[in-house]
Design an enzyme around this catalytic site. Structure first.
Site, short mmCIF file in Angstrom:
data_model
loop_
_atom_site.label_atom_id
_atom_site.label_comp_id
_atom_site.label_asym_id
_atom_site.label_seq_id
_atom_site.Cartn_x
_atom_site.Cartn_y
_atom_site.Cartn_z
N SER A 122 39.09 38.99 33.72
CA SER A 122 39.32 38.51 35.08
C SER A 122 38.85 37.09 35.31
O SER A 122 39.37 36.41 36.20
CB SER A 122 38.66 39.45 36.09
OG SER A 122 37.26 39.51 35.89
N SER A 154 31.86 35.39 46.34
CA SER A 154 30.71 35.07 45.49
C SER A 154 31.02 33.92 44.55
O SER A 154 30.13 33.41 43.88
CB SER A 154 30.30 36.30 44.68
OG SER A 154 31.35 36.68 43.79
N GLY A 171 27.46 49.51 40.81
CA GLY A 171 28.39 49.35 41.93
C GLY A 171 29.59 50.24 41.80
O GLY A 171 30.72 49.78 41.66
N GLU A 189 34.19 49.60 36.70
CA GLU A 189 33.16 49.06 37.59
C GLU A 189 31.82 48.97 36.87
O GLU A 189 31.58 49.70 35.90
CB GLU A 189 32.95 49.97 38.80
CG GLU A 189 34.12 50.10 39.74
CD GLU A 189 33.80 51.05 40.87
OE1 GLU A 189 33.87 50.62 42.04
OE2 GLU A 189 33.50 52.24 40.60
#
Length: 331
Positions: free
Chosen positions: A316, A86, A216, A212
């Site tokens: 991240s 993505s 999802g 998460e």
């Protein structure tokens, strides 16, 4: 009888993470660890934030991509690689390929952030677009690999990718010592499984939590079921964690070592993004804010459990379009 699948024979180890760190030395940034006295005071803990948004290409993904491409034999490097992503893995593979003079083709969703598409093309990669809601990116990449003789570089389910991603937390532990708890974002599981390996090597007493998006939660469902659970395509602002299932390699590592998997709503990600901008003075994408949002939620739910604890958190990535950031945080 356990319903967990048999683990693949090529699962990476803590030694593989250490070996990856040597390969990445001098190429990947040794990213800083951010702190905030205000955050520590609010949470009653010492929070250490590993800023992989300041990594090359703006995310931890560069670690796994460069490590994996550097391990290819000369014939594979000449033929080229294909990846699907993505955005952050796309950019990471594209830059790693440029640095190693390897042709790269990247399968990317049509709704990927414009900045990620532009950066991937800017590094010299060919972009093949697809619709994430109607097409199978893995099948498209596999077809390209077969027709062109390319080597597939998965975004997370590969031993070299996992080992490379684990070097982020390896650095955190080397630089700041053992932790009581660690929160890591969870999409396909590359960063979380690699982080778990690093923790087993340097701080085995650390309780590690995957985080998460609520929409999802395939990782949490998989952990509860004892097997890999596949969900429908999640709709969340955390595009980097909008995965439908864990990997055959990431799941066994996570299932064996993770303390738990928690989820947070998109609203918590927006709040975390705003806190990073105002308090830490850094730009963080929605997926990049997952671990921090999960950590805040966990501490709020059970403050006594984390009182006085040393808590590690991974950012991240920081690849978000400025207009998108302004729209989310401004709202």
């Amino acid at each position: 009888m356990s319903t967990r699948p048999v683990a693949p024979p090529d699962l990476p180890t803590a030694d593989d993470v250490r070996a990856a760190a040597e390969i990445l030395r001098g190429t990947a940034h040794r990213t800083p660890v951010l702190t905030s006295r205000l955050t520590d005071a609010e949470l009653g803990a010492s929070v250490l934030v590993k800023a992989e948004n300041l990594q090359r290409t703006g995310s931890f993904k560069f670690r796994g991509a460069f490590h994996t491409l550097s391990r290819l034999d000369p014939a594979q490097q000449r033929a080229g690689v294909v990846a699907f992503s993505s955005g952050n893995h796309a950019q990471a593979v594209a830059l790693a390929a440029q640095l190693l003079d390897v042709p790269a083709t990247i399968v990317m969703p049509t709704d990927a952030p414009a900045s990620k598409l532009a950066a991937t093309r800017g590094y010299g990669a060919e972009v093949v677009p697809y619709d994430r809601f109607t097409e199978d990116r893995a099948a498209i990449a596999a077809d390209l690999a077969g027709r062109r003789g390319l080597t597939l570089v998965p975004p997370y389910d590969h031993p070299h990718v996992i080992a490379g991603q684990g070097t982020a937390v390896l650095e955190l532990l080397e630089d700041h010592g053992p932790l009581d708890a660690l929160f890591v974002c969870l999409g396909g599981g590359g960063l979380l499984s690699g982080s778990l390996l690093a923790v087993q090597a340097l701080s085995p007493g650390t309780a590690v939590y995957g985080v998460e998006p609520e929409a999802g939660d395939d990782g949490r469902q998989s952990l509860r079921a004892g097997r890999i659970v596949t969900i429908d395509q999640p709709v969340t602002i955390a595009d980097g964690a909008a995965t439908r299932f864990l990997g055959d390699r990431t799941f066994p590592i996570i299932a064996e070592h993770v303390a738990d998997v928690v989820t947070v709503p998109d609203t918590a990600l927006v709040e975390a993004m705003a806190l990073f901008a105002s308090r830490y003075k850094v730009l963080v994408e929605p997926t990049g804010a997952l671990a921090f949002a999960g950590m805040r939620a966990a501490v709020a739910a059970d403050p006594g459990r984390f009182a006085g604890a040393r808590i590690g958190v991974t950012i991240s990535g920081g690849n978000v379009d400025l207009d998108r950031f302004a729209a989310l945080v401004g709202a």
